[in-house]
Design an enzyme around this catalytic site. Structure first.
Site, mmCIF file in Angstrom:
data_model
loop_
_atom_site.group_PDB
_atom_site.id
_atom_site.type_symbol
_atom_site.label_atom_id
_atom_site.label_comp_id
_atom_site.label_asym_id
_atom_site.label_seq_id
_atom_site.Cartn_x
_atom_site.Cartn_y
_atom_site.Cartn_z
ATOM 1 N N GLU A 63 0.797 -1.222 0.000
ATOM 2 C CA GLU A 63 0.000 0.000 0.000
ATOM 3 C C GLU A 63 0.833 1.278 0.000
ATOM 4 O OE1 GLU A 63 -3.435 0.538 -0.045
ATOM 5 O OE2 GLU A 63 -3.552 -1.583 -0.589
ATOM 6 N N SER A 80 -43.665 -33.896 28.134
ATOM 7 C CA SER A 80 -43.528 -34.609 29.412
ATOM 8 C C SER A 80 -42.324 -34.152 30.228
ATOM 9 C CB SER A 80 -43.420 -36.114 29.154
ATOM 10 O OG SER A 80 -44.638 -36.605 28.616
#
Length: 759
Positions: free
Chosen positions: A159, A425
């Site tokens: 860069e 249950s």
């Protein structure tokens, strides 16, 4: 005259030749005018053509030609230089004016300051391992020296190679970019420095205008004056966008590699640096091949700059390409979402970086995720089950593992916490515990026969009836008729009060069908409500946060669950543990058996097999597992004692590996001798004609227990010992604070038949 004419003829060609050359060297009108004036003036004075000796003419002609040639070329160069200087001055004045104009539109430099980085929430496990980050950036900020050294090297190489030598703007780099772009016919290289990119990211909008570019340059000069190069580079690396909602190298590293930026290798650093050109397009979550190709370009740039050697490049290129999902993945992400919501509730708005220490054990978390994923991959398609959830807590209510679904990347909905489903249950233990509080005992008998409650006639799963059975046998085999009878004996409201007291927070409908778990609850609250059976009868408020601190270490919150209230009496706990052990040893939960450990639990299956659950516990952990589909579609005959019980077994086996088995609570408690079966109870069943009838229960609103405060008391010192270490034997149940149990066993209801029979 003749000689003059001849002379004129000899001279004229010479002048014509000179006139032609003069035309070739003309630069401007001044030169042409000067030459003609000289000729006309001489002619005017003499009135005739001057005689020139041949030698003199030849010599003069040569000197004049050289003089004119030299003066014209140097004059041309001089004039070019002159106009370049003039144009440069005017250009500088123009640029200066533009800069001054747009600079005047900016705030005073004395008021410039670096914007605060959005706060980050770092979520860590009990071991200190980072589970995930939450916040706008997706990761914490790291100092430059804490990052892998490959990261800044890779970014500089690709860069801004002259980063450490330019003054914020790099004229050479800009010129190189212009030449490269002209040569390729398209924009392939940018001329902005890292400082300029940081200025743009910190202060400016992304629009491309002259004003924005000038402001970018001015801000770059200010940044270079205000901060060191290393500080600028660190700010850039902690804020730049790397795609996939990751801002900063720490967020990107965890997003793509599931590791910290501290531990990134060369190849991974090259991939991160390569993303800066086009974060979304080059993301390995979108195009792994493009990301890898760009990473190789970065590696070449690093070699050109001397950061790495050829051997290091070969090693980096030999590593397999990085692939990532389009979204954050891993079960820990469900935990992080839950922690974020809870943190906001506890401390309000998050305005600074925070570290949240959780109760999550990452070893257990990974085991839980593996069990859920493997179970669904192995049998999910065959059994038409697409989702599952798991939550595991210790005796204090601390959440040790939580999985909210099969894959966070596909669905971020937390089914363990936010989904409310019928427990089936799995709700029955609260019915039986309420019955025990009224004097019923595990050896008490009830008649398994058709029961009608108003217009409701509950049936057993296998549609069979067994006649007189013990309460313990009925729970182990999940007989619906017995549960319905018990609800009507103790009353639905008593069952609801007990369930709320133990930890159920959802609203429960006061009707007889509550016996079969028809009111919806979350898996987390259902699991937490089982914990009092495990820990000796104390409230286990589910919690996931231990401590909240600032990045500097200032403690903002510390939980306090050291003195929970007693919610079940010891006799009830002991009886429930014996009965729920029978579910695993002899009943519907046989697939959940653990080698060497006492375990208890209950299965649950809802109507048409829409939901299947198993919730169980040892002396160490209480764990709940759910399987089903988000759209409520029926599974292929999946019951709680099937797939959920097997998943529960696999997780609990892994979680208890290497630990010393400890019996369940209440093993030393001596149960008072149960009331023997009498002729009165037998005749009661006979007189009912084999079918008990009860009036329909009123639809009374559910009674909620007042929520136990979660904060307000002085913070307790968190024990350093890990309850999962070898030989620890699980967390020690909280000490009895001396207050009597709010629930005392009541005597069994006396019926008219009992009085007649002398009972």
């Amino acid at each position: 005259m003749a000689s003059r004419g001849k002379s004129r003829e000899r001279v004229e060609p010479t002048f014509e030749e000179e006139d032609e050359r003069d035309d070739e060297l003309r630069v401007d009108a001044g030169d042409r005018i000067g030459g003609k004036r000289t000729g006309r003036s001489t002619k005017a004075k003499t009135g005739k053509t001057a005689k020139v000796a041949p030698k003199s003419r030849s010599s003069g002609r040569g000197r004049g030609k050289a003089k004119r040639s030299s003066g014209g070329l140097s004059g041309l160069i001089g004039r070019l230089i002159y106009w370049c200087i003039v144009l440069g001055i005017w250009g500088a004045i123009g640029v200066g004016g533009i800069v001054m104009y747009y600079g005047a539109r900016m705030p005073s430099a004395s008021s410039w300051s670096i914007p605060e980085r959005p706060p980050n929430l770092k979520v860590v496990s009990v071991e200190g391992t980072v589970i995930a980050n939450r916040g706008a950036t997706g990761g914490e900020a790291l100092a430059l020296e804490d990052m892998s050294p490959f990261i800044p090297q890779a970014v500089i190489a690709i860069e801004d190679r002259r980063f450490y030598s330019h003054f914020g703007v790099d004229p050479l780099g800009l010129a190189r970019a212009v030449v490269t772009n002209l040569a390729s016919g398209r924009t392939v290289q940018g001329g902005s420095t890292l400082t300029q990119q940081l200025a743009k990211n910190l202060f400016l909008s992304p629009e491309r205008t002259i004003e924005r570019k000038i402001q970018e340059v001015l801000l770059s000069f200010w940044l270079e004056h205000k901060f060191t190069k290393d500080q600028i580079l660190a700010m850039y690396l902690n804020r730049v966008y790397f795609g996939s909602n990751a801002y900063g190298v720490e967020a990107a590293s965890r997003r793509y590699f599931s590791k910290s930026a501290r531990d990134v290798n060369l190849g991974e650093a090259a991939l991160l640096a390569g993303l800066l050109k086009a974060p979304s397009r080059l993301s390995p979550a979108r195009d792994p091949e493009a990301a890898e190709a760009r990473a190789q370009v970065v590696l070449g740039a690093m070699r050109e700059e001397g950061f790495i050697s050829d051997d290091e490049i070969k090693t980096a290129m030999s590593q397999p390409p990085t692939t990532a999902k389009r979204y954050w993945t891993g079960a820990g992400q469900y935990v992080a979402d839950m922690v974020l919501d809870e943190t906001k509730r506890l401390i309000g708005t998050i305005s600074e970086d925070l570290v949240v220490e959780t109760t999550i054990d990452m070893t257990l978390e990974k085991k839980a995720e593996a069990v859920i994923v493997e179970s669904l991959e192995a049998e999910g398609d065959k059994l038409k089950a697409s989702q599952a959830a798991l939550v595991s807590i210790d005796g204090t209510g601390a959440i040790r593992a939580l999985v909210g679904g099969k894959d966070y990347a596909e669905s971020q909905f937390n089914r363990a916490v936010k989904a409310r489903r019928q427990p089936g249950s799995a709700f029955k233990p609260f019915v039986y515990a309420a019955a025990l509080e009224t004097g019923v005992r595990p050896e008490s008998t009830r008649n398994d026969a058709p029961v009608r409650i108003g217009n409701w006639t509950p049936e057993n799963y296998d549609e069979k009836y067994r006649g007189p059975v013990t309460i313990s046998h009925a729970l182990a085999n999940s007989l619906n008729t017995i549960a319905a009878q018990l609800v009507m004996e103790v009353g639905p409201d008593h069952v609801i009060k007990l369930a709320h007291r133990l930890g159920i927070e959802s609203e429960l409908q006061s009707n007889a069908s509550i016996a079969l778990g028809t009111s919806e609850v979350s898996l987390l609250e259902l699991t937490a409500a089982y914990a009092p059976f495990m820990n000796g009868g104390y409230k286990a408020t589910p919690h996931i946060i231990r401590r909240i601190s600032t990045a500097e270490g200032k403690v903002l919150y510390e939980n306090d669950y050291a003195e929970p209230p007693r919610v079940l009496g010891e006799p009830v706990v002991a009886a429930m543990n014996r009965m729920l052990k029978g579910v695993i040893t002899d009943g519907t939960g046989k697939k959940a058996r653990l080698d060497g450990w006492e375990a208890a639990g209950k299965s649950g299956t809802t109507q048409s097999f829409r939901d299947a659950l198993f919730v169980g516990y040892t002396s160490n952990l209480t764990t709940g597992v759910w399987f089903g589909n988000d759209d409520g579609q029926s599974m292929k005959k999946v019951t709680g004692g099937g797939l959920p019980a097997k998943a529960w077994h696999d997780f609990m086996t892994a979680a208890h590996a290497g630990l010393t088995p400890v019996p369940l609570a209440g093993e030393g408690y001596v149960e008072p001798q149960a009331q023997p079966m009498t002729i009165g109870t037998i005749l009661s069943d006979v007189f009912s004609g084999g079918e008990k009838r009860y009036p329909a229960a009123p639809n009374a609103p559910a009674v909620r227990q007042e929520e136990v405060p979660r904060a307000g008391r002085p913070p307790a010192e968190i024990p350093q010992a890990d309850p999962y270490q070898q030989g620890a034997g699980g967390p020690v149940p909280p000490a009895d604070v001396g207050a009597p149990s709010p629930v005392q066993p009541a005597s069994r209801r006396t019926t008219l038949l009992d009085i007649i029979m002398g009972q």
